[in-house]
Design a protein around this motif. Structure first.
Motif, PDB file in Angstrom:
ATOM      1  N   LYS A   1       0.806  -1.218   0.000  1.00  0.00           N
ATOM      2  CA  LYS A   1       0.000   0.000   0.000  1.00  0.00           C
ATOM      3  C   LYS A   1       0.843   1.275   0.000  1.00  0.00           C
ATOM      4  CE  LYS A   1      -4.373  -1.475   2.112  1.00  0.00           C
ATOM      5  NZ  LYS A   1      -5.280  -1.307   3.287  1.00  0.00           N
ATOM      6  N   THR A   2       1.900   1.299   0.825  1.00  0.00           N
ATOM      7  CA  THR A   2       2.650   2.549   1.029  1.00  0.00           C
ATOM      8  C   THR A   2       4.052   2.531   0.437  1.00  0.00           C
ATOM      9  OG1 THR A   2       3.588   1.874   3.169  1.00  0.00           O
ATOM     10  CG2 THR A   2       1.404   2.869   3.215  1.00  0.00           C
ATOM     11  N   GLY A   3       4.497   1.377  -0.044  1.00  0.00           N
ATOM     12  CA  GLY A   3       5.872   1.245  -0.526  1.00  0.00           C
ATOM     13  C   GLY A   3       6.724   0.559   0.529  1.00  0.00           C
ATOM     14  N   PHE A   4       7.579  -0.344   0.080  1.00  0.00           N
ATOM     15  CA  PHE A   4       8.392  -1.095   1.040  1.00  0.00           C
ATOM     16  C   PHE A   4       9.520  -0.257   1.630  1.00  0.00           C
ATOM     17  CE2 PHE A   4       6.159  -4.449  -1.157  1.00  0.00           C
ATOM     18  CZ  PHE A   4       5.926  -5.379  -0.156  1.00  0.00           C
ATOM     19  N   ASP A   5       9.731   0.925   1.059  1.00  0.00           N
ATOM     20  CA  ASP A   5      10.739   1.839   1.609  1.00  0.00           C
ATOM     21  C   ASP A   5      10.096   3.001   2.356  1.00  0.00           C
ATOM     22  OD1 ASP A   5       9.617   3.045  -0.584  1.00  0.00           O
ATOM     23  OD2 ASP A   5      11.502   3.785  -1.419  1.00  0.00           O
ATOM     24  N   SER A   6       8.800   2.919   2.612  1.00  0.00           N
ATOM     25  CA  SER A   6       8.087   4.037   3.239  1.00  0.00           C
ATOM     26  C   SER A   6       8.314   4.071   4.750  1.00  0.00           C
ATOM     27  CB  SER A   6       6.589   3.925   2.978  1.00  0.00           C
ATOM     28  OG  SER A   6       6.034   2.815   3.682  1.00  0.00           O
ATOM     29  N   GLY A   7       8.036   5.234   5.348  1.00  0.00           N
ATOM     30  CA  GLY A   7       8.116   5.366   6.795  1.00  0.00           C
ATOM     31  C   GLY A   7       7.167   4.431   7.511  1.00  0.00           C
ATOM     32  N   SER A   8       6.001   4.187   6.909  1.00  0.00           N
ATOM     33  CA  SER A   8       5.017   3.290   7.531  1.00  0.00           C
ATOM     34  C   SER A   8       5.548   1.862   7.592  1.00  0.00           C
ATOM     35  CB  SER A   8       3.704   3.331   6.735  1.00  0.00           C
ATOM     36  OG  SER A   8       3.131   4.615   6.755  1.00  0.00           O
TER      37      SER A   8
ATOM     38  N   LEU B   1      17.607   7.812   4.532  1.00  0.00           N
ATOM     39  CA  LEU B   1      17.127   8.715   3.487  1.00  0.00           C
ATOM     40  C   LEU B   1      18.007   8.671   2.240  1.00  0.00           C
ATOM     41  CD1 LEU B   1      15.281  11.048   2.471  1.00  0.00           C
ATOM     42  CD2 LEU B   1      16.960  12.616   3.518  1.00  0.00           C
ATOM     43  N   TYR B   2      19.281   8.985   2.407  1.00  0.00           N
ATOM     44  CA  TYR B   2      20.159   9.107   1.245  1.00  0.00           C
ATOM     45  C   TYR B   2      20.245   7.790   0.467  1.00  0.00           C
ATOM     46  CZ  TYR B   2      21.719  13.502   3.429  1.00  0.00           C
ATOM     47  OH  TYR B   2      21.779  14.759   3.993  1.00  0.00           O
ATOM     48  N   GLU B   3      20.039   6.658   1.163  1.00  0.00           N
ATOM     49  CA  GLU B   3      20.093   5.360   0.504  1.00  0.00           C
ATOM     50  C   GLU B   3      19.013   5.207  -0.567  1.00  0.00           C
ATOM     51  OE1 GLU B   3      20.820   4.370   4.933  1.00  0.00           O
ATOM     52  OE2 GLU B   3      20.432   6.150   3.696  1.00  0.00           O
ATOM     53  N   LEU B   4      17.935   5.979  -0.449  1.00  0.00           N
ATOM     54  CA  LEU B   4      16.798   5.843  -1.367  1.00  0.00           C
ATOM     55  C   LEU B   4      16.950   6.657  -2.638  1.00  0.00           C
ATOM     56  CD1 LEU B   4      13.869   6.056   1.225  1.00  0.00           C
ATOM     57  CD2 LEU B   4      15.102   4.031   0.427  1.00  0.00           C
ATOM     58  N   PHE B   5      17.967   7.521  -2.698  1.00  0.00           N
ATOM     59  CA  PHE B   5      18.117   8.440  -3.830  1.00  0.00           C
ATOM     60  C   PHE B   5      19.505   8.268  -4.443  1.00  0.00           C
ATOM     61  CE2 PHE B   5      14.882  10.125  -1.053  1.00  0.00           C
ATOM     62  CZ  PHE B   5      13.891  10.559  -1.933  1.00  0.00           C
ATOM     63  N   PRO B   6      19.578   7.856  -5.712  1.00  0.00           N
ATOM     64  CA  PRO B   6      20.879   7.573  -6.329  1.00  0.00           C
ATOM     65  C   PRO B   6      21.697   8.802  -6.682  1.00  0.00           C
ATOM     66  CG  PRO B   6      19.102   7.261  -7.922  1.00  0.00           C
ATOM     67  CD  PRO B   6      18.447   7.518  -6.601  1.00  0.00           C
ATOM     68  N   ASP B   7      21.055   9.960  -6.834  1.00  0.00           N
ATOM     69  CA  ASP B   7      21.708  11.170  -7.326  1.00  0.00           C
ATOM     70  C   ASP B   7      22.523  11.845  -6.226  1.00  0.00           C
ATOM     71  OD1 ASP B   7      22.449  13.525  -8.490  1.00  0.00           O
ATOM     72  OD2 ASP B   7      20.426  14.299  -8.790  1.00  0.00           O
TER      73      ASP B   7
ATOM     74  N   THR C   1       7.980  -2.651  -4.436  1.00  0.00           N
ATOM     75  CA  THR C   1       7.653  -1.316  -4.926  1.00  0.00           C
ATOM     76  C   THR C   1       8.081  -0.265  -3.910  1.00  0.00           C
ATOM     77  OG1 THR C   1       5.429  -1.626  -4.018  1.00  0.00           O
ATOM     78  CG2 THR C   1       5.733  -2.025  -6.372  1.00  0.00           C
ATOM     79  N   SER C   2       8.324   0.963  -4.397  1.00  0.00           N
ATOM     80  CA  SER C   2       8.765   2.049  -3.526  1.00  0.00           C
ATOM     81  C   SER C   2       7.593   2.965  -3.197  1.00  0.00           C
ATOM     82  CB  SER C   2       9.881   2.855  -4.197  1.00  0.00           C
ATOM     83  OG  SER C   2       9.338   3.764  -5.132  1.00  0.00           O
ATOM     84  N   HIS C   3       7.866   3.950  -2.353  1.00  0.00           N
ATOM     85  CA  HIS C   3       6.834   4.920  -1.966  1.00  0.00           C
ATOM     86  C   HIS C   3       6.550   5.924  -3.087  1.00  0.00           C
ATOM     87  CE1 HIS C   3      10.527   7.220  -1.284  1.00  0.00           C
ATOM     88  NE2 HIS C   3       9.793   8.314  -1.291  1.00  0.00           N
ATOM     89  N   ARG C   4       7.379   5.917  -4.130  1.00  0.00           N
ATOM     90  CA  ARG C   4       7.213   6.881  -5.217  1.00  0.00           C
ATOM     91  C   ARG C   4       6.256   6.320  -6.278  1.00  0.00           C
ATOM     92  NH1 ARG C   4      12.706   7.439  -3.865  1.00  0.00           N
ATOM     93  NH2 ARG C   4      13.377   5.936  -5.435  1.00  0.00           N
ATOM     94  N   GLY C   5       4.970   6.370  -5.970  1.00  0.00           N
ATOM     95  CA  GLY C   5       3.950   5.999  -6.951  1.00  0.00           C
ATOM     96  C   GLY C   5       3.915   4.534  -7.310  1.00  0.00           C
ATOM     97  N   GLY C   6       4.432   3.672  -6.450  1.00  0.00           N
ATOM     98  CA  GLY C   6       4.376   2.240  -6.710  1.00  0.00           C
ATOM     99  C   GLY C   6       5.366   1.741  -7.740  1.00  0.00           C
ATOM    100  N   GLU C   7       6.352   2.570  -8.127  1.00  0.00           N
ATOM    101  CA  GLU C   7       7.362   2.125  -9.086  1.00  0.00           C
ATOM    102  C   GLU C   7       8.325   1.148  -8.431  1.00  0.00           C
ATOM    103  OE1 GLU C   7      10.797   5.517  -8.984  1.00  0.00           O
ATOM    104  OE2 GLU C   7       8.885   6.118  -9.881  1.00  0.00           O
TER     105      GLU C   7
END
Length: 592
Positions: free
Chosen positions: A352-359, A498-504, A544-550
């Motif tokens: 529902k919320t993404g496997f990387d979400s705060g929830s 946090l930083y682990e979730l963003f490659p840039d 899936t991630s918290h970013r729109g289920g991608e």
């Protein structure tokens, strides 16, 4: 950490016998040889083989002829004159942490910067050194590995599997070394001294042996993360360890300053062989050359564009043909997760919320299986016991430990203790850390981009009666200007998961830059990293991630890359923790 002389240096000649206190309070024994020239160019740390002790490498102090250097040689935990059950350590990772404590001790007590140190290590000691350089990313000047025990020859078929099974059934036990001294070296004096040495430790604990194999597999496969000048010495006629992993390790090393020397006819005790002058000459030249030049730092801050972890991310981002064997396999795997989510609360939250979400992370922290009936709870238990989630919970414990250390450090310095977490999720780990700390912060500001997390975190603050000191705000962790304007100025900032979730890296630099502008010199930054993960492909193909289920495709950062980004923002790393699987790190850095 403190030094405690165990004998009079005047009696012991140039040798000083000392102890240091390691990360868990254990006092380990070591020998020190001050530079004979008086003014040391640097420090050389000698690490002995498995079953042995620091006295067995003491001959190298004179034979290397590097009289402008101070030398140090420890007796590893459970070996020689150090305490503990013979051949035992709580884990291989604990012994690597011991090594990090030893280097910190040398730096603090004798004033050597880590960049002015070299490490010369043999066999199991070489695996310890390679793992330390991989996991902790210390910017040492040179690393010399002699016959690293990446794969020990047990000779009995399926011995490794048998040890694993017996430990599962009966618990930890000890395995005695089969190696005779005559198969270690051709030197008659070394053979005789090995056979008569009362400090030789024949047994090794089963957990340490299994950890050695697993850790070595990880470090060999991921040796591109190691960015220090490295020399590898391979004994050509080694009866104890296999050559294949040693060559793969060398080929994977990233730094252009690397050397490999195969020494024909040498047995396993490479630096104690009859003709060791050949090997010693290689070591002497390599170390002397590295110290004659400026530190050869390899910049990896652009790894998000050209590094091997970017290549790894791109491969994982490319979908398989749906009708291929792998395409069908992962389609079935994704379907099984969605079906299981009908019964498992944890899987339902992730879907529902993404496997990387705060929830989802908050659910993992709670670690209480819930679901539809006993079957649902069983599925949920399996979900919560995934190695990545175990690593997350260990990361939480490390965050709690380092939060206590950071608050104590600030209090001892007479500083205020205003805390800021720029992406706190639900904030449970921060509030738990505060609960467990004897020193309470003056104020706590939690932030998150998600309104769901802000609402849940605000409820947690109210439930714990912390409204007077803690508050939760919606904010963008990558808005550097707003971070820089934080009031009050944070004395302790936390960036966890946090930083682990963003490659840039540009995003990370912007965030760290804002924090650096907000924080005064002497303030402390706690930051996490994920240098490795054993399930990267499963996560990318099935979760899936918290970013729109991608798809949740991660680009891991090596510890060296993360530390260099932190250093570029104006911080100096002072302490680190890592879990026993090598997945998550937590570090403290000081604002310069």
């Amino acid at each position: 950490m403190r030094a405690e002389p165990l004998s009079d240096p005047a009696v012991a000649g140039a040798i000083e016998e000392m102890t240091f206190r390691t990360h868990d309070g254990t006092e380990l024994f070591y020998r020190k040889w001050p530079a004979q020239s008086g003014q040391a160019k640097g420090a050389i740390v000698l690490l002995h083989r498995g079953h042995e002790h620091g006295g067995r490498v003491a001959h190298l102090v004179e034979e290397l002829g590097l009289h402008d250097f101070a030398f140090y040689a420890w007796d590893a935990r459970g070996h020689g004159r150090s305490p503990g059950v013979r051949g035992f350590s709580p884990s291989f990772a604990a012994s690597v942490h011991d090594l990090d404590s030893f280097v910190q001790h040398i730096s603090v007590v004798d004033g050597f910067a880590v960049s002015d140190m070299a490490v010369v290590a043999q066999s199991v000691g070489a695996v310890l050194a390679a793992t330390w350089v991989h996991d902790y990313a210390p910017p040492i000047r040179a690393l010399v590995l002699a016959s690293p025990a990446f794969s020990v020859k047990l000779y009995v078929p399926f011995a490794r599997e048998g040890i694993w099974l017996w430990q599962k059934l009966k618990g930890q036990f000890f395995v005695n070394s089969y190696v005779k001294a005559k198969f270690l070296t051709h030197d008659p004096a070394r053979i005789a001294s090995f056979e008569s040495d009362p400090l030789i430790t024949r047994p090794i604990a089963s957990n340490v042996l299994l950890d050695l194999y697993e850790t070595a597999d990880r470090v060999v496969a991921d040796a591109r993360s190691i960015i220090v000048p490295t020399q590898l010495l391979i004994s050509g006629s080694d009866w104890v360890v296999r050559h294949g992993p040693q060559h793969r390790f060398y080929e994977n090393l990233a730094h252009p300053l690397k050397e490999r020397h195969v020494l024909k006819g040498f047995f396993h005790d490479t630096l104690g062989e009859k003709d060791r002058g050949i090997a010693v000459a290689h070591v002497r030249r390599f170390i002397a050359d590295r110290f004659a030049a400026e530190p050869a730092t390899l910049d990896v801050t652009n790894a998000d564009e050209t590094g091997f972890t970017r290549d790894e991310q791109d491969r994982l981002s490319s979908p398989h043909d749906l009708l291929s064997v792998k395409g069908l396999y992962w389609a079935f795997y994704r379907t099984s997760i969605r079906v299981s989510a009908l019964f498992s609360k944890g899987l339902e939250t992730g879907v529902k919320t993404g496997f990387d979400s705060g929830s989802t992370l908050d659910y993992v922290y709670e670690n209480q299986p819930r679901g539809l009936g006993p079957g649902g709870r069983l599925i949920d238990r399996q979900f919560l016991d995934a190695i990545g989630w175990r690593g997350i919970r260990q990361r939480k414990l490390h965050l709690e430990e380092l939060t206590r250390i950071a608050l104590a450090r600030l209090r001892e310095a007479g500083r205020p203790t205003h805390m800021l977490d720029i992406a706190a999720g639900h904030g449970r780990y921060v509030l738990d850390a505060i609960d467990k700390s004897a020193i309470k912060p003056d104020s706590v500001r939690l932030q998150d981009y998600s309104p769901i997390n802000v609402e849940a975190g605000s409820r947690l603050i109210a439930e714990r009666g912390l409204k007077d000191t803690a508050s939760f705000h919606q904010a963008d962790a990558f808005d550097g200007d707003k971070l820089a304007a934080t009031i009050p100025s944070p004395d302790m900032a936390i960036v966890s998961g946090l930083y682990e979730l963003f490659p840039d890296n540009g995003l990370i630099e912007r965030s760290l830059g804002g924090l650096a502008r907000a924080m005064k010199p002497g303030s402390l930054l706690l930051y996490t990293n994920q240098p490795w993960h054993p399930q990267l492909e499963m996560i990318a193909r099935a979760l899936t991630s918290h970013r729109g289920g991608e798809a949740w495709v991660m680009r891991r950062r090596t510890q060296a890359e993360m530390d260099q980004l932190v250093a570029a923002a104006g911080f100096r790393k002072i302490e680190q923790r890592i879990d026993q699987w090598g997945i998550f790190t937590v570090s403290i850095a000081e604002r310069l």
